[in-house]
Design a protein around this motif. Structure first.
Motif, PDB file in Angstrom:
ATOM      1  N   SER A  84       0.839  -1.199   0.000  1.00 25.93           N
ATOM      2  CA  SER A  84       0.000   0.000   0.000  1.00 25.93           C
ATOM      3  C   SER A  84       0.873   1.248   0.000  1.00 25.93           C
ATOM      4  N   TYR A  85       0.337   2.287  -0.573  1.00 26.89           N
ATOM      5  CA  TYR A  85       1.024   3.584  -0.597  1.00 26.89           C
ATOM      6  C   TYR A  85       1.286   4.052   0.831  1.00 26.89           C
ATOM      7  N   LYS A  86       0.314   3.835   1.709  1.00 26.03           N
ATOM      8  CA  LYS A  86       0.433   4.252   3.104  1.00 26.03           C
ATOM      9  C   LYS A  86       1.598   3.534   3.785  1.00 26.03           C
ATOM     10  N   LYS A  87       1.720   2.229   3.555  1.00 27.63           N
ATOM     11  CA  LYS A  87       2.815   1.469   4.169  1.00 27.63           C
ATOM     12  C   LYS A  87       4.155   1.936   3.621  1.00 27.63           C
ATOM     13  N   ALA A  88       4.224   2.188   2.319  1.00 32.31           N
ATOM     14  CA  ALA A  88       5.477   2.648   1.720  1.00 32.31           C
ATOM     15  C   ALA A  88       5.894   3.982   2.336  1.00 32.31           C
ATOM     16  N   TRP A  89       4.952   4.904   2.501  1.00 31.35           N
ATOM     17  CA  TRP A  89       5.285   6.193   3.107  1.00 31.35           C
ATOM     18  C   TRP A  89       5.694   6.023   4.558  1.00 31.35           C
ATOM     19  N   ALA A  90       5.067   5.116   5.266  1.00 31.65           N
ATOM     20  CA  ALA A  90       5.447   4.867   6.663  1.00 31.65           C
ATOM     21  C   ALA A  90       6.890   4.367   6.727  1.00 31.65           C
ATOM     22  N   MET A  91       7.266   3.494   5.814  1.00 28.91           N
ATOM     23  CA  MET A  91       8.637   2.994   5.774  1.00 28.91           C
ATOM     24  C   MET A  91       9.618   4.123   5.464  1.00 28.91           C
TER      25      MET A  91
END
Length: 119
Positions: free
Chosen positions: A53-60
């Motif tokens: 997910s885009y959200k997970k990528a940004w969190a990383m």
């Protein structure tokens, strides 16, 4: 006595991570994310290519940027060319350092390959 097959494929597989203050900070997944961001110039495309997910990528990315000595990734605002995401010089250096560490570790594994003959 049990016979063993002569044509077995025995290999050593290894994955490694870098920890900062006891927290898993950088490893194969984050390496892949940074490489894909560098290739595509887009967090959304990089995440999609990885099935993330885009959200997970940004969190990383946020975690890497916060825990690293300098940011690894920066977002570009929209405009004539539109927005995007790009690696910083630090991000590019981290990719190369991690790949070099991996090369060195694999040389150790290859040098110990005679161990595989005993298995």
């Amino acid at each position: 006595m049990q016979e063993t097959p002569m044509n077995r494929n025995v290999e050593i597989r290894m994955r490694h991570w870098v920890y900062v203050d006891g927290v898993k900070f950088f490893g194969p997944g984050r390496l892949e994310l940074l490489v894909r961001i560098a290739e595509t110039g887009s967090m959304a495309k990089a995440a999609k290519d990885m099935g993330m997910s885009y959200k997970k990528a940004w969190a990383m990315v946020d975690e890497m940027n916060a825990l690293g000595q300098n940011p690894y990734v920066v977002a570009r605002k929209g405009g004539q060319k539109g927005g995007g995401t790009e690696l910083t010089e630090t991000g590019r250096k981290v990719i190369e350092a991690y790949k070099e560490l991996n090369r060195k570790l694999m040389k150790v594994v290859e040098a110990e390959s005679e161990l595989l003959q005993l298995i």
